[in-house]
Scaffold this active site. Structure first.
Site, PDB file in Angstrom:
ATOM      1  N   GLY A 220      15.663   1.915 -25.434  1.00 51.82           N
ATOM      2  CA  GLY A 220      14.646   2.382 -24.490  1.00 51.82           C
ATOM      3  C   GLY A 220      13.925   1.241 -23.807  1.00 51.82           C
ATOM      4  O   GLY A 220      13.636   1.291 -22.604  1.00 51.82           O
ATOM      5  N   ASP A 221      13.639   0.178 -24.576  1.00 48.39           N
ATOM      6  CA  ASP A 221      13.011  -1.005 -23.990  1.00 48.39           C
ATOM      7  C   ASP A 221      13.947  -1.655 -22.972  1.00 48.39           C
ATOM      8  O   ASP A 221      13.510  -2.109 -21.918  1.00 48.39           O
ATOM      9  CB  ASP A 221      12.659  -2.012 -25.087  1.00 48.39           C
ATOM     10  CG  ASP A 221      11.634  -1.463 -26.066  1.00 48.39           C
ATOM     11  OD1 ASP A 221      10.529  -1.118 -25.625  1.00 48.39           O
ATOM     12  OD2 ASP A 221      11.959  -1.365 -27.250  1.00 48.39           O
ATOM     13  N   ALA A 222      15.250  -1.707 -23.310  1.00 45.79           N
ATOM     14  CA  ALA A 222      16.219  -2.301 -22.389  1.00 45.79           C
ATOM     15  C   ALA A 222      16.298  -1.503 -21.093  1.00 45.79           C
ATOM     16  O   ALA A 222      16.390  -2.078 -19.996  1.00 45.79           O
ATOM     17  CB  ALA A 222      17.589  -2.379 -23.059  1.00 45.79           C
TER      18      ALA A 222
ATOM     19  N   THR B 137      12.984  -2.001 -19.046  1.00 45.29           N
ATOM     20  CA  THR B 137      12.922  -3.372 -18.530  1.00 45.29           C
ATOM     21  C   THR B 137      13.864  -3.561 -17.358  1.00 45.29           C
ATOM     22  O   THR B 137      13.498  -4.140 -16.325  1.00 45.29           O
ATOM     23  CB  THR B 137      13.280  -4.368 -19.650  1.00 45.29           C
ATOM     24  OG1 THR B 137      12.352  -4.224 -20.726  1.00 45.29           O
ATOM     25  CG2 THR B 137      13.252  -5.796 -19.145  1.00 45.29           C
TER      26      THR B 137
END
Length: 483
Positions: free
Chosen positions: A268-270, A273
């Site tokens: 999810g962070d990837a 971002t």
């Protein structure tokens, strides 16, 4: 010919955690409970939350600024070291310990996760440096992990203003704060969209959330199904690209993560971002979501968060790090808005009374520094046969206590000169000083600090222990005669 447009940074705002993986093997169950015994062989660490997002963004080649709440403890020190040179960190004050999540893997399979540290962003005015960072942002990514950063009023007000001029991507959290109005893109996963939207149907959730948050677009991430982009009443499914090779992914260290299982930790962070970087580079919302799906997929196939982890060597008795510089520790605490506590003494033959006082003193603030009498200072105060333990050994033992964050050795009769440098908020003495003058009190109070007297444990003193020891002679015990 017009001048080239100035490259502006991506500013990441949110809660930063420390993520740790303990890897080992398991061949037996514990004798006292039906749980696996894991023989840990290796430890890996990486920034988590907003820290991971910032680290991934730095790989894009853009300047990255991370606005996050930072504590003063070992976990925070690890995070700073991993981000140093790659990401500019603008620190907000944190109350409590840095959040640390430790996954334990046995034979490549996760068996449990241990969470420690419940630190939250301190509800205080936001430092001007954080607002200045937002002012020069070309795009903003908010990585909310429900630990208070996104709830700070000053920060929210500034984010809402910036959303009018630059793209703001908001990755929400069920325990976090609602996105500010005007975000270009909000990126909940499917379970978050269901929890926050309160309706069935992914597209309906996206439309409800878009109206609720006044967002330009909602991208609901769907794992292996890609993402659903909702803009007003228009919905577009963005699928994954062709899977390609099914070979086991390997990280930068050559490890096969989790015995060939695809680990989605950090996906999810990837995604968020990559979307923020794409918007910074001028892509439209659909193109940015398509880019994000592709990069998040590649991130997972490359080993996900394990691919950006670094190994932590286990410390042995011969290579334990030296104690931290107490003056640097004090400056870090002060910069983060914390409370510095100090106390002093000889601490010759550390005993229960010392430990009790130090524990109580540490509870009064965010760091405790001990001002320790040098060997010469102890000898002047206690006599030529003292101390029994050298200053270096006394300092090392004190530094090993969980309640002590730093030790300063002083040669004078009182620690007044050291306290003039430390400028503690609280100076602690034992209650046995109730009717005695405290010479260093004037120095502490002149710097804005206060003196606190804490109860002592009756019956414990180094002098009493020394006298009791010397009262016992070898003749008190039977001895063997040499034949």
């Amino acid at each position: 010919m017009s001048a080239p447009q100035e490259r502006r940074p991506l500013v990441v705002v949110g809660d930063t955690l420390l993520d740790v993986d303990l890897e080992g093997s398991s061949e037996r169950l514990a004798p006292d409970a039906p749980v696996p015994v894991v023989d840990v062989a290796r430890e890996w660490q990486r920034p988590g939350g907003a820290g991971l997002a910032a680290l991934l963004a730095a790989r894009s080649g853009h300047e990255v600024v991370l606005v996050t709440a930072v504590g003063v403890d070992e976990s925070a020190d690890r995070l700073r070291a991993m981000l140093a040179g790659l990401v500019e960190v603008v620190a907000l004050p944190l109350t409590g310990g840095t959040s640390r999540k430790t996954r334990v893997l046995a034979n490549g399979v996760p068996v449990t996760r241990l969470d420690v540290g419940r630190g939250r962003a301190l509800d205080a005015p936001v430092p001007q440096a954080a607002l200045d960072a937002l002012d020069r942002a070309g795009a903003v990514l908010v990585a909310d992990y429900g630990r208070g950063v996104t709830g700070l009023d000053d920060l929210r007000e500034h984010l809402a203003l910036r959303a009018r001029d630059v793209p703001v991507v908001w990755d929400p959290h069920p325990r976090g704060s609602a996105p500010v109005p005007g975000c270009a893109l909000v990126t909940p996963n499917l379970s978050e969209a269901r929890a926050l939207g309160g309706v069935d149907g992914t597209a309906d959730q996206g439309r409800v959330l878009g109206r609720l948050w006044q967002a330009g677009a909602i991208a609901v991430t769907l794992g292996a199904q890609g993402a659903l982009l909702v803009q007003g009443d228009t919905e577009t499914h963005v699928p994954l690209d062709e899977p390609g090779s099914e070979a086991e992914p390997r990280d930068a260290a050559g490890r096969t993560p989790h015995a060939g299982r695809l680990d989605t930790c950090g996906a999810g962070d990837a995604f968020a971002t990559a979307a923020a970087v794409a918007l910074l580079e001028g892509q439209a919302p659909y193109e940015s979501v398509r880019t994000a799906v592709g990069r998040a997929t590649a991130f997972v196939r490359a080993g996900a968060a394990t691919a950006v982890s670094t190994e932590v060597p286990y410390a042995t008795s011969s290579d334990r790090p030296e104690p931290a510089d107490p003056f640097a520790t004090v400056e870090q605490v002060r910069a983060a808005g914390g409370t510095v506590v100090a106390t002093g003494g000889c601490f010759d033959l550390l005993h229960r009374g010392h430990v009790s006082l130090l524990t109580a003193a540490r509870a009064l603030g965010d760091a405790l520094v001990v001002c320790l009498n040098s060997d010469a200072s102890v000898a002047r105060a206690k006599g030529p046969d003292r101390p029994l333990v050298s200053q270096d050994d006394r300092a090392r033992v004190l530094s090993a206590l969980a309640s002590v964050d730093g030790v300063v050795v002083f040669d004078e009769d009182t620690p007044a000169e050291v306290l003039a440098r430390l400028r503690p908020d609280v100076w602690v003495k034992g209650s046995d000083y109730t009717d005695q003058p405290i010479p260093e009190a004037a120095v502490v109070e002149a710097a804005g600090g206060r003196v606190v007297l804490l109860p002592v444990v009756d019956g414990y003193s180094t002098t009493r222990l020394v006298h009791a020891s010397r009262a016992t002679t070898p003749h008190d015990h039977p001895t063997k005669e040499t034949p």
